[in-house]
Design a protein around this motif. Structure first.
Motif, PDB file in Angstrom:
ATOM      1  N   ILE A   1      35.368  59.140  34.320  1.00  0.00           N
ATOM      2  CA  ILE A   1      34.733  58.656  33.091  1.00  0.00           C
ATOM      3  C   ILE A   1      35.370  59.345  31.890  1.00  0.00           C
ATOM      4  N   TYR A   2      35.585  58.582  30.831  1.00  0.00           N
ATOM      5  CA  TYR A   2      36.008  59.163  29.567  1.00  0.00           C
ATOM      6  C   TYR A   2      34.860  59.041  28.580  1.00  0.00           C
ATOM      7  N   PHE A   3      34.482  60.160  27.947  1.00  0.00           N
ATOM      8  CA  PHE A   3      33.430  60.175  26.937  1.00  0.00           C
ATOM      9  C   PHE A   3      34.025  60.570  25.600  1.00  0.00           C
ATOM     10  N   ASP A   4      33.598  59.886  24.526  1.00  0.00           N
ATOM     11  CA  ASP A   4      34.150  60.136  23.197  1.00  0.00           C
ATOM     12  C   ASP A   4      33.051  60.425  22.176  1.00  0.00           C
ATOM     13  N   ALA A   5      33.139  61.608  21.551  1.00  0.00           N
ATOM     14  CA  ALA A   5      32.241  61.971  20.449  1.00  0.00           C
ATOM     15  C   ALA A   5      33.055  62.463  19.262  1.00  0.00           C
ATOM     16  N   GLN A   6      34.280  61.954  19.117  1.00  0.00           N
ATOM     17  CA  GLN A   6      35.138  62.321  17.992  1.00  0.00           C
ATOM     18  C   GLN A   6      34.640  61.663  16.701  1.00  0.00           C
ATOM     19  N   VAL A   7      35.308  61.982  15.593  1.00  0.00           N
ATOM     20  CA  VAL A   7      35.066  61.248  14.365  1.00  0.00           C
ATOM     21  C   VAL A   7      35.479  59.795  14.610  1.00  0.00           C
TER      22      VAL A   7
ATOM     23  N   LEU B   1      33.941  54.063  30.521  1.00  0.00           N
ATOM     24  CA  LEU B   1      33.782  54.594  29.164  1.00  0.00           C
ATOM     25  C   LEU B   1      32.327  54.841  28.831  1.00  0.00           C
ATOM     26  N   TYR B   2      32.078  55.964  28.171  1.00  0.00           N
ATOM     27  CA  TYR B   2      30.792  56.207  27.528  1.00  0.00           C
ATOM     28  C   TYR B   2      31.109  56.815  26.175  1.00  0.00           C
ATOM     29  N   THR B   3      30.568  56.236  25.103  1.00  0.00           N
ATOM     30  CA  THR B   3      31.016  56.642  23.783  1.00  0.00           C
ATOM     31  C   THR B   3      29.886  56.678  22.768  1.00  0.00           C
ATOM     32  N   GLU B   4      30.067  57.590  21.802  1.00  0.00           N
ATOM     33  CA  GLU B   4      29.173  57.603  20.652  1.00  0.00           C
ATOM     34  C   GLU B   4      29.471  56.377  19.798  1.00  0.00           C
ATOM     35  N   LYS B   5      28.614  56.168  18.807  1.00  0.00           N
ATOM     36  CA  LYS B   5      28.770  55.065  17.890  1.00  0.00           C
ATOM     37  C   LYS B   5      29.073  55.612  16.498  1.00  0.00           C
ATOM     38  N   PRO B   6      29.570  54.803  15.589  1.00  0.00           N
ATOM     39  CA  PRO B   6      30.027  53.431  15.813  1.00  0.00           C
ATOM     40  C   PRO B   6      31.274  53.395  16.688  1.00  0.00           C
ATOM     41  N   THR B   7      31.412  52.333  17.440  1.00  0.00           N
ATOM     42  CA  THR B   7      32.523  52.251  18.385  1.00  0.00           C
ATOM     43  C   THR B   7      33.854  52.011  17.689  1.00  0.00           C
TER      44      THR B   7
ATOM     45  N   GLU C   1      21.952  59.731  32.356  1.00  0.00           N
ATOM     46  CA  GLU C   1      21.599  59.535  33.765  1.00  0.00           C
ATOM     47  C   GLU C   1      21.632  58.063  34.149  1.00  0.00           C
ATOM     48  N   LEU C   2      21.154  57.197  33.255  1.00  0.00           N
ATOM     49  CA  LEU C   2      21.207  55.771  33.538  1.00  0.00           C
ATOM     50  C   LEU C   2      22.651  55.276  33.622  1.00  0.00           C
ATOM     51  N   PHE C   3      23.517  55.779  32.729  1.00  0.00           N
ATOM     52  CA  PHE C   3      24.917  55.350  32.773  1.00  0.00           C
ATOM     53  C   PHE C   3      25.604  55.853  34.037  1.00  0.00           C
ATOM     54  N   LEU C   4      25.345  57.089  34.431  1.00  0.00           N
ATOM     55  CA  LEU C   4      25.947  57.611  35.659  1.00  0.00           C
ATOM     56  C   LEU C   4      25.495  56.810  36.878  1.00  0.00           C
ATOM     57  N   ARG C   5      24.242  56.432  36.920  1.00  0.00           N
ATOM     58  CA  ARG C   5      23.759  55.602  38.027  1.00  0.00           C
ATOM     59  C   ARG C   5      24.425  54.224  37.988  1.00  0.00           C
ATOM     60  N   HIS C   6      24.673  53.722  36.787  1.00  0.00           N
ATOM     61  CA  HIS C   6      25.374  52.448  36.636  1.00  0.00           C
ATOM     62  C   HIS C   6      26.786  52.542  37.215  1.00  0.00           C
ATOM     63  N   VAL C   7      27.462  53.660  36.938  1.00  0.00           N
ATOM     64  CA  VAL C   7      28.841  53.825  37.416  1.00  0.00           C
ATOM     65  C   VAL C   7      28.900  53.952  38.933  1.00  0.00           C
ATOM     66  N   VAL C   8      28.049  54.786  39.501  1.00  0.00           N
ATOM     67  CA  VAL C   8      28.187  55.086  40.934  1.00  0.00           C
ATOM     68  C   VAL C   8      27.366  54.170  41.836  1.00  0.00           C
TER      69      VAL C   8
END
Length: 383
Positions: free
Chosen positions: A85-91, A109-115, A337-344
Motif C-alpha cells: 500500500i502507498y499512503f500519501d499525506a504530502q502537501v 492507494l490510501y490518500t489524504e485529500k484533496p486528491t 481499519e476498514l481500508f485494510l480489510r478492503h485490501v486483504v
C-alpha cells in the motif's frame, strides 16, 4: 493464530496530520492493540515504511517509535514488490505525481485529500486507478467522529422527520506568526502551494453532506483573505495569497439547504471547533466532534421575542445529550481499519478516488462561484 503482514509506504509523516493521526493514532495504534483482527484466527500486522525528503526527520520518528525502515527515494520504495500500500499525506501540490507513480507500480492507494489540485486531475487519478485494477481509498475522517456518528444514529432512526436545513460552523483563530507561532504551516496561506481553506475544507463538507443528508446539487460561496500578511516558520513576513475564510450555501438532493462557514480567522464561541445544527419537522440536533444534543418536537419550548426583558432561561439546558451507547475509536484509525480489510479481504469500501474527486469538484466550484458572484450547479461525476 496466523499473522498476515501488510507493508505500507507512508509518505508525509513528518507533517502534523501524517504523523499524529495516521502514523501514531492509526497504524501504530493498530500495532499496539496486537494487530487488526480479521476473524478466523487471522491478524493483520501493518508494517510502515517511512518515506519523505528529510532523512534526519524520518530517522528521528523511526527511532522514537521503533520503526526499522525509512527512505528518501520514493521510486525505489515503489519498485519494492513487498510494498502493498502507498499512503500519501504530502502537501497537495506534490500529491498527484506521487499517486500516479504508485498506481503505475500497482500499489493499492490510501490518500489524504484533496486528491488533486483540480477536478481534471482528480478524475484522471480515479480513471488510471480503475484501469490498473488497484484498490484505492481517500481519507474522509469526519463521518467517523463520535458526534457525527450519533447524528447519523438520529437520522437513521427517523428522529428529524423531514430534514429542512443544516448549519455548520468550523474554525478558529490561526495566529499570524509574528508574535505567536502559527498553528498551521505557512503553505496553507499560499495559493501557489495549494493552500486555501476552500480547497482544504469543502472536500470535507462534500462527503459529510453527501453521506448524511444527500448529494450537493448546487453551491453558492463567498471566499475571503481576511489576513493579508502572515509570518512563516522562519519568522519572515509573506503575502497570504490564499483564502482564509469561506462562506458556503449548498442545495442538497431532497430539498434541504446547508450553510457552512469555514474560517481560520474566527475566535471560538461554541462548544467544539466544528458544530452542525440540523433542523427537521420532528426535531433538531447539534453535533460536534464528540458530542450531540437533541430536542424533539414534543419537548420544544415556546420562546417569546421580547427585547425589553433579560433572558431568564438557558436555551442550551433545554436540549438532551445523545448517549454514547458504544466505545468510539479514533476516526482516522477506524477508517484505516476498514481500508485494510478492503485490501486483504475485499470487503466493500466506497470512500474511493471518485469520492475524493467529488470533494475537489465542490472546492473548485466554490471558488468559481465566489469569483463569478453566482450560484453554480454541481453535476454528478462519472468516469
Amino acid at each position: 493464530m496466523t499473522r498476515r503482514t501488510v507493508r505500507i509506504a507512508m509518505n508525509g509523516v513528518t507533517g502534523r496530520m501524517g504523523y499524529r493521526q495516521h502514523l501514531v493514532r492509526s497504524i501504530l495504534a493498530i500495532r499496539e492493540q496486537g494487530g487488526l483482527d480479521l476473524g478466523g484466527g487471522d491478524v493483520l500486522w501493518p508494517e510502515p515504511v517511512l518515506v519523505g525528503r528529510r532523512e534526519h526527520a524520518l530517522r528521528e520518528i523511526a527511532e522514537r517509535h521503533g520503526i526499522t525502515e525509512v527512505s528518501t527515494d520514493l521510486d525505489a520504495v515503489l519498485a519494492d514488490e513487498s510494498i502493498d500500500i502507498y499512503f500519501d499525506a504530502q502537501v497537495t501540490s506534490a500529491r498527484v505525481g506521487a499517486l500516479k507513480k504508485a498506481i503505475a507500480a500497482g500499489k493499492h492507494l490510501y490518500t489524504e485529500k484533496p486528491t488533486a489540485t483540480d477536478l481534471a486531475g482528480a478524475l484522471e487519478l480515479a480513471r488510471v486507478a480503475q484501469d490498473k485494477g488497484i484498490k484505492h481509498g481517500v481519507v474522509q475522517d469526519k463521518i467517523f467522529l463520535p458526534g457525527l456518528l450519533k447524528l447519523k444514529r438520529l437520522i437513521d432512526g427517523g428522529f428529524f422527520g423531514q430534514i429542512l436545513s443544516v448549519r455548520g460552523e468550523f474554525g478558529y483563530w490561526v495566529f499570524e506568526g509574528d508574535w505567536q507561532e502559527a498553528q498551521r504551516p505557512s503553505w496553507n496561506y499560499r495559493s501557489e502551494d495549494g493552500g486555501g481553506i476552500t480547497v482544504d475544507m469543502f472536500p470535507h463538507w462534500e462527503y459529510v453532506l453527501h453521506e448524511l443528508f444527500g448529494r450537493v446539487t448546487s453551491v453558492s460561496a463567498q471566499v475571503a483573505t481576511h489576513v493579508p500578511q502572515r509570518w512563516d516558520e522562519q519568522g519572515k513576513p509573506y503575502a497570504a495569497t490564499a483564502d482564509d475564510a469561506a462562506y458556503g450555501t449548498f442545495q442538497l438532493e431532497g430539498g434541504a439547504i446547508a450553510q457552512i462557514n469555514s474560517s481560520w480567522t474566527v475566535r471560538v464561541n461554541r462548544d467544539e471547533l466544528v458544530e452542525f445544527q440540523v433542523d427537521g419537522t420532528h426535531g433538531s440536533a447539534v453535533a460536534g466532534l464528540r458530542n450531540c444534543r437533541a430536542q424533539h418536537r414534543s419537548a420544544t419550548p415556546k420562546p417569546v421575542w421580547n427585547p425589553d426583558l433579560p433572558v431568564t432561561e438557558s436555551f442550551r439546558d433545554q436540549w438532551q445529550e445523545v448517549p454514547d451507547n458504544t466505545d468510539f475509536d479514533n476516526g482516522f484509525k477506524a477508517q484505516w481499519e476498514l481500508f485494510l480489510r478492503h485490501v486483504v479481504l475485499d470487503e466493500p469500501y466506497h470512500w474511493d478516488l471518485m469520492a475524493g474527486a467529488r470533494g475537489v469538484q465542490l472546492a473548485e466550484l466554490g471558488l468559481r462561484s465566489s469569483a463569478e458572484g453566482r450560484r453554480l450547479e454541481v453535476p454528478e461525476l462519472s468516469l
